[in-house]
Scaffold this motif. Structure first.
Motif, mmCIF file in Angstrom:
data_model
loop_
_atom_site.group_PDB
_atom_site.id
_atom_site.type_symbol
_atom_site.label_atom_id
_atom_site.label_comp_id
_atom_site.label_asym_id
_atom_site.label_seq_id
_atom_site.Cartn_x
_atom_site.Cartn_y
_atom_site.Cartn_z
ATOM 1 N N ALA A 54 0.856 -1.209 0.000
ATOM 2 C CA ALA A 54 0.000 0.000 0.000
ATOM 3 C C ALA A 54 0.883 1.247 0.000
ATOM 4 N N ASP A 55 0.729 2.117 1.022
ATOM 5 C CA ASP A 55 1.518 3.359 1.022
ATOM 6 C C ASP A 55 2.813 3.210 1.827
ATOM 7 N N GLN A 56 3.205 1.968 2.109
ATOM 8 C CA GLN A 56 4.418 1.732 2.895
ATOM 9 C C GLN A 56 5.504 1.047 2.058
ATOM 10 N N VAL A 57 6.760 1.292 2.482
ATOM 11 C CA VAL A 57 7.917 0.694 1.812
ATOM 12 C C VAL A 57 8.742 -0.056 2.856
ATOM 13 N N PHE A 142 7.584 1.371 6.342
ATOM 14 C CA PHE A 142 7.535 2.802 6.664
ATOM 15 C C PHE A 142 6.616 3.515 5.677
ATOM 16 N N THR A 143 5.763 4.413 6.162
ATOM 17 C CA THR A 143 5.096 5.358 5.266
ATOM 18 C C THR A 143 6.096 6.467 4.956
ATOM 19 N N GLU A 144 5.756 7.317 3.991
ATOM 20 C CA GLU A 144 6.698 8.362 3.589
ATOM 21 C C GLU A 144 7.121 9.242 4.767
ATOM 22 N N ASP A 145 6.162 9.635 5.604
ATOM 23 C CA ASP A 145 6.540 10.555 6.697
ATOM 24 C C ASP A 145 7.225 9.834 7.860
ATOM 25 N N ARG A 163 12.310 9.587 -5.265
ATOM 26 C CA ARG A 163 11.615 9.485 -6.546
ATOM 27 C C ARG A 163 10.402 8.556 -6.454
ATOM 28 N N TYR A 164 10.512 7.523 -5.625
ATOM 29 C CA TYR A 164 9.397 6.586 -5.482
ATOM 30 C C TYR A 164 8.155 7.310 -4.947
ATOM 31 N N PHE A 165 8.342 8.076 -3.883
ATOM 32 C CA PHE A 165 7.174 8.738 -3.286
ATOM 33 C C PHE A 165 6.660 9.874 -4.180
ATOM 34 N N ARG A 168 4.669 8.116 -6.813
ATOM 35 C CA ARG A 168 3.456 7.546 -6.234
ATOM 36 C C ARG A 168 2.379 8.626 -6.092
ATOM 37 N N ARG A 169 2.816 9.832 -5.705
ATOM 38 C CA ARG A 169 1.879 10.964 -5.602
ATOM 39 C C ARG A 169 1.283 11.300 -6.966
ATOM 40 N N GLN A 170 2.119 11.204 -8.024
ATOM 41 C CA GLN A 170 1.654 11.507 -9.383
ATOM 42 C C GLN A 170 0.764 10.390 -9.933
#
Ligand SMILES: [Zn+2]
Length: 181
Positions: A54-57, A142-145, A163-165, A168-170
């Motif tokens: 999902a939104d985690q790496v 980890f989420t982005e923040d 670049r990944y995040f 992902r936003r785009q």
């Protein structure tokens, strides 16, 4: 750091090697003074993944030098006999014990200063069960923040995550090439 003129002995016969420009070449090569074998040196390939849930790496905390205790994406040296994709999957299994589906190539990072080329693929985590190997203290999402930006092991990891995040936003992932100083 890339060490110029680092080969002192022939890998085949053990004879003394000297750096000289071969007659049909244009740069110095380590050349054996006994058997005349020329030892070509080329950049080393490092392959890894950006495993996402999902939104985690997924990041791994290094249990080895260099940068012991710092966080990294799973990555390591490409081995003989494997493709870059195979190497990226293997490193992800070895370092994190993660189950992934490999996706597209994401970053191509030249680290000329140390003679390395780093290739990161995106990957989809199939579950959140991790089993870190001996090179890893801990593996977690980890989420982005939550990313420990000041405790990342390498600039290639930082550039890839940034670049990944952004992508992902785009809502669209490309392939990114960069030279790391
Ligand atoms: Zn030799």
């Amino acid at each position: 750091m890339f060490q110029p003129r680092s080969i002192k002995h022939c890998k085949l016969c053990g004879g003394a090697a000297v750096y000289a420009v071969p007659s049909d070449d244009n740069r110095e090569r380590a050349t054996c003074t006994v058997c005349a074998t020329i030892h070509y040196e080329n950049p080393i390939n490092v392959v890894g993944t950006v495993p996402a849930w999902a939104d985690q790496v997924l990041l791994c905390r290094r249990n080895i030098e260099p940068r012991h205790g710092f966080w990294t994406l799973p990555a390591g040296f490409l081995e003989m006999g494997e493709s870059t994709a195979e190497g990226a999957v293997r490193e992800t299994v070895e370092e994190a014990g993660a189950h992934i589906e490999l996706q597209d190539l994401f970053t191509v990072l030249n680290v000329v200063r140390v003679g390395q080329l780093h290739l990161y693929y995106r990957a989809r985590l199939l579950d959140t069960e991790f089993d870190p190997g001996p090179e890893t203290i801990e593996a977690r999402l980890f989420t982005e923040d939550q990313i420990p930006w000041e405790e990342l092991a390498f600039r290639t990891v930082r550039e890839t995550l940034k670049r990944y995040f952004e992508d992902r936003r785009q809502g669209r992932f490309g392939v990114h090439t960069a030279d790391i100083g």
